[in-house]
Design an enzyme around this catalytic site. Structure first.
Site, PDB file in Angstrom:
ATOM      1  N   LYS A 113       0.853  -1.186   0.000  1.00 25.72           N
ATOM      2  CA  LYS A 113       0.000   0.000   0.000  1.00 25.72           C
ATOM      3  C   LYS A 113       0.888   1.235   0.000  1.00 25.72           C
ATOM      4  O   LYS A 113       1.705   1.436   0.905  1.00 25.72           O
ATOM      5  CB  LYS A 113      -0.908  -0.003   1.225  1.00 25.72           C
ATOM      6  CG  LYS A 113      -1.772   1.250   1.310  1.00 25.72           C
ATOM      7  CD  LYS A 113      -2.808   1.164   2.391  1.00 25.72           C
ATOM      8  CE  LYS A 113      -3.590   2.457   2.479  1.00 25.72           C
ATOM      9  NZ  LYS A 113      -4.635   2.411   3.497  1.00 25.72           N
ATOM     10  N   ARG A 168     -10.696  10.018   1.555  1.00 20.40           N
ATOM     11  CA  ARG A 168     -10.530  10.715   2.841  1.00 20.40           C
ATOM     12  C   ARG A 168     -11.618  11.763   3.027  1.00 20.40           C
ATOM     13  O   ARG A 168     -12.033  12.035   4.148  1.00 20.40           O
ATOM     14  CB  ARG A 168      -9.126  11.320   2.939  1.00 20.40           C
ATOM     15  CG  ARG A 168      -8.066  10.218   3.042  1.00 20.40           C
ATOM     16  CD  ARG A 168      -6.650  10.763   3.140  1.00 20.40           C
ATOM     17  NE  ARG A 168      -5.672   9.693   3.028  1.00 20.40           N
ATOM     18  CZ  ARG A 168      -4.372   9.877   2.847  1.00 20.40           C
ATOM     19  NH1 ARG A 168      -3.888  11.105   2.762  1.00 20.40           N
ATOM     20  NH2 ARG A 168      -3.560   8.845   2.766  1.00 20.40           N
ATOM     21  N   GLU A 184       7.330  -6.824   1.249  1.00 20.89           N
ATOM     22  CA  GLU A 184       6.124  -6.672   2.068  1.00 20.89           C
ATOM     23  C   GLU A 184       5.146  -7.831   1.848  1.00 20.89           C
ATOM     24  O   GLU A 184       4.571  -8.376   2.788  1.00 20.89           O
ATOM     25  CB  GLU A 184       5.412  -5.351   1.722  1.00 20.89           C
ATOM     26  CG  GLU A 184       6.066  -4.105   2.279  1.00 20.89           C
ATOM     27  CD  GLU A 184       5.786  -3.914   3.767  1.00 20.89           C
ATOM     28  OE1 GLU A 184       5.184  -4.813   4.396  1.00 20.89           O
ATOM     29  OE2 GLU A 184       6.172  -2.866   4.307  1.00 20.89           O
ATOM     30  N   TYR A 216     -15.254   0.727  -6.946  1.00 22.30           N
ATOM     31  CA  TYR A 216     -16.485   1.486  -6.712  1.00 22.30           C
ATOM     32  C   TYR A 216     -17.444   1.345  -7.904  1.00 22.30           C
ATOM     33  O   TYR A 216     -18.600   1.747  -7.805  1.00 22.30           O
ATOM     34  CB  TYR A 216     -16.143   2.967  -6.483  1.00 22.30           C
ATOM     35  CG  TYR A 216     -15.231   3.161  -5.280  1.00 22.30           C
ATOM     36  CD1 TYR A 216     -15.753   3.068  -3.994  1.00 22.30           C
ATOM     37  CD2 TYR A 216     -13.860   3.372  -5.425  1.00 22.30           C
ATOM     38  CE1 TYR A 216     -14.933   3.207  -2.887  1.00 22.30           C
ATOM     39  CE2 TYR A 216     -13.033   3.506  -4.330  1.00 22.30           C
ATOM     40  CZ  TYR A 216     -13.569   3.426  -3.058  1.00 22.30           C
ATOM     41  OH  TYR A 216     -12.758   3.540  -1.964  1.00 22.30           O
ATOM     42  N   SER A 234     -10.198   5.490  -4.957  1.00 25.08           N
ATOM     43  CA  SER A 234     -11.115   6.613  -5.152  1.00 25.08           C
ATOM     44  C   SER A 234     -10.615   7.636  -6.171  1.00 25.08           C
ATOM     45  O   SER A 234     -11.383   8.138  -6.990  1.00 25.08           O
ATOM     46  CB  SER A 234     -11.376   7.295  -3.811  1.00 25.08           C
ATOM     47  OG  SER A 234     -10.167   7.748  -3.230  1.00 25.08           O
ATOM     48  N   LYS A 293      -2.144  -1.532  -3.848  1.00 23.55           N
ATOM     49  CA  LYS A 293      -3.014  -0.354  -3.799  1.00 23.55           C
ATOM     50  C   LYS A 293      -2.183   0.916  -3.851  1.00 23.55           C
ATOM     51  O   LYS A 293      -1.194   1.005  -3.117  1.00 23.55           O
ATOM     52  CB  LYS A 293      -3.794  -0.398  -2.484  1.00 23.55           C
ATOM     53  CG  LYS A 293      -4.697   0.779  -2.234  1.00 23.55           C
ATOM     54  CD  LYS A 293      -5.263   0.696  -0.864  1.00 23.55           C
ATOM     55  CE  LYS A 293      -6.076   1.938  -0.589  1.00 23.55           C
ATOM     56  NZ  LYS A 293      -6.568   1.990   0.758  1.00 23.55           N
ATOM     57  N   LYS A 335       1.365  10.049   5.711  1.00 27.96           N
ATOM     58  CA  LYS A 335       1.425   8.629   6.039  1.00 27.96           C
ATOM     59  C   LYS A 335       2.702   7.956   5.533  1.00 27.96           C
ATOM     60  O   LYS A 335       2.775   6.742   5.425  1.00 27.96           O
ATOM     61  CB  LYS A 335       0.176   7.935   5.503  1.00 27.96           C
ATOM     62  CG  LYS A 335      -1.131   8.498   6.101  1.00 27.96           C
ATOM     63  CD  LYS A 335      -2.343   7.602   5.809  1.00 27.96           C
ATOM     64  CE  LYS A 335      -3.572   8.085   6.579  1.00 27.96           C
ATOM     65  NZ  LYS A 335      -4.724   7.153   6.423  1.00 27.96           N
TER      66      LYS A 335
END
Ligand code: PBG
Length: 338
Positions: free
Chosen positions: A209, A219, A247, A327, A288, A262, A231
């Site tokens: 990610k 967000r 990872e 979505y 998004s 992602k 982040k």
């Protein structure tokens, strides 16, 4: 001076035994040789949930997406299921007053997320419920981990995540999906689930990610942007690819049943490398911002929104995604059905 040749200048067919265009001659031939196919069964539809009843609150940066109250979410979920979409990823949108430093609301047995899980599982038992394990929707700091003096604490966060995952499993979640990027959380959560008897609850790890600008509209939808800082000390640097493999392999070793890359579209190379590196299903999150870009351009008449949406999904699948979080799940399923 040269001029454009006329028909009379054509000297006849050239000697060209190999002609790839033969396989593209008709729609039927193109269908015959198509390498990648999409199916609504491989979609997970992310949905935003709010308190209340009869709520369908539009999200301005995500045209066509809403925050649903649980009753309305059931209507949407039923529609999705009737079109062959069998999985939802739940994201609760909490009011600021429900948030605190330790994300306490995340383990409330009667919390919004837990109620949504129970309602969906009792009304639509066949629907796979995937839950988000991360502090940010519940955190007054808007971070995925516990914040102290501006630092995001890793090990202190693990116990909070494990309790959240167990609480979601108790409510009936089929798959928990840690999206927090703390080190060691997959193993920690697996142990906690097993200890509580939830050996059948799966883990979909947000393994690779990235610290991405493409999460902006999400967000807004959850009102979950970090209050301070960014982040980058836990989500990955977009410049890195080999680190994604590290990872992913760690998460598989710790017990992930599925792994995720992602965002999706800007990271097709990562999806392919991950697909080649692991033997568990690979998910890609068409996030998004990717969704919003296509919608915005389509609204302006700058591209054909439906064609671009379809192409985006085919591209994710072709790159190696077995599962796509999207979505557009309902719109894509409608196209695939017609
Ligand atoms: C946070 C989380 C994010 C998304 C899913 N889970 C945002 C973030 O990391 O800040 C983004 C999804 C999207 O943009 O569609 N735990």
């Amino acid at each position: 001076m040269t001029t454009t040749p006329s028909d009379d200048d054509f000297l006849g067919p050239v000697d060209l035994p190999i002609r790839p265009r033969r396989n593209r001659r008709t729609a039927a031939i193109r269908g015959l040789v198509r390498e990648t196919r999409l199916s609504p069964e491989s979609f997970i539809m992310p949905v935003f949930v709010v308190d209340g009843e009869n709520q369908r609150i539009p999200i301005s940066a995500m045209p066509g997406c809403h925050r649903f109250s649980v009753d309305e979410l059931l209507v949407e979920a039923r529609l999705a299921q009737s079109l062959g979409v069998n999985a939802l990823a739940l994201f609760p949108a909490l009011s600021e007053s429900q948030k605190d430093k330790r994300a306490s609301e995340s383990t409330n047995p009667d919390g919004l997320c837990q109620r949504a899980i129970r309602e969906i599982k009792s009304s639509l038992p066949g629907m796979i419920v995937v839950t988000d394990v991360a502090m940010d929707p519940y955190s007054s700091d808007g971070h995925d981990g516990l914040v102290e003096d501006g630092q995001i604490l890793n090990d202190e966060t693990l116990e909070i995540l494990a309790c959240m995952a167990v609480s979601q499993a108790e409510a009936g979640a089929d798959i928990v999906a840690p999206s927090d990027m703390m080190d060691g959380r997959i193993g920690y959560i697996r142990d906690a689930l097993d200890l509580e008897g939830f050996t059948d609850v799966g883990i979909l790890a947000y393994s690779a990610k990235y610290a991405s600008a493409f999460y902006g509209p999400f967000r807004e939808a959850l009102d979950s942007a970090p209050k301070a800082g960014d982040k980058k000390t836990y989500q990955m640097d977009p410049a890195n690819a080999t680190e994604a493999i590290r990872e992913v392999l760690l998460d598989v070793e710790e017990g992930a049943d599925m792994v995720m890359v992602k965002p999706g579209l800007p990271y097709l190379d990562i999806i392919r490398r991950v697909k080649d590196a692991v033997e568990v299903p690979v998910a890609a999150y068409h996030v998004s911002g990717e969704f919003a870009m296509i919608k915005a351009a389509a609204e302006r008449g700058w591209l054909d929104g439906e064609a671009a949406m379809f192409e985006a999904h085919i591209a994710l699948k072709r790159a190696g995604a077995d599962i796509i979080l999207t979505y557009n799940a309902i719109d894509m399923a409608k196209i695939l059905q017609s």
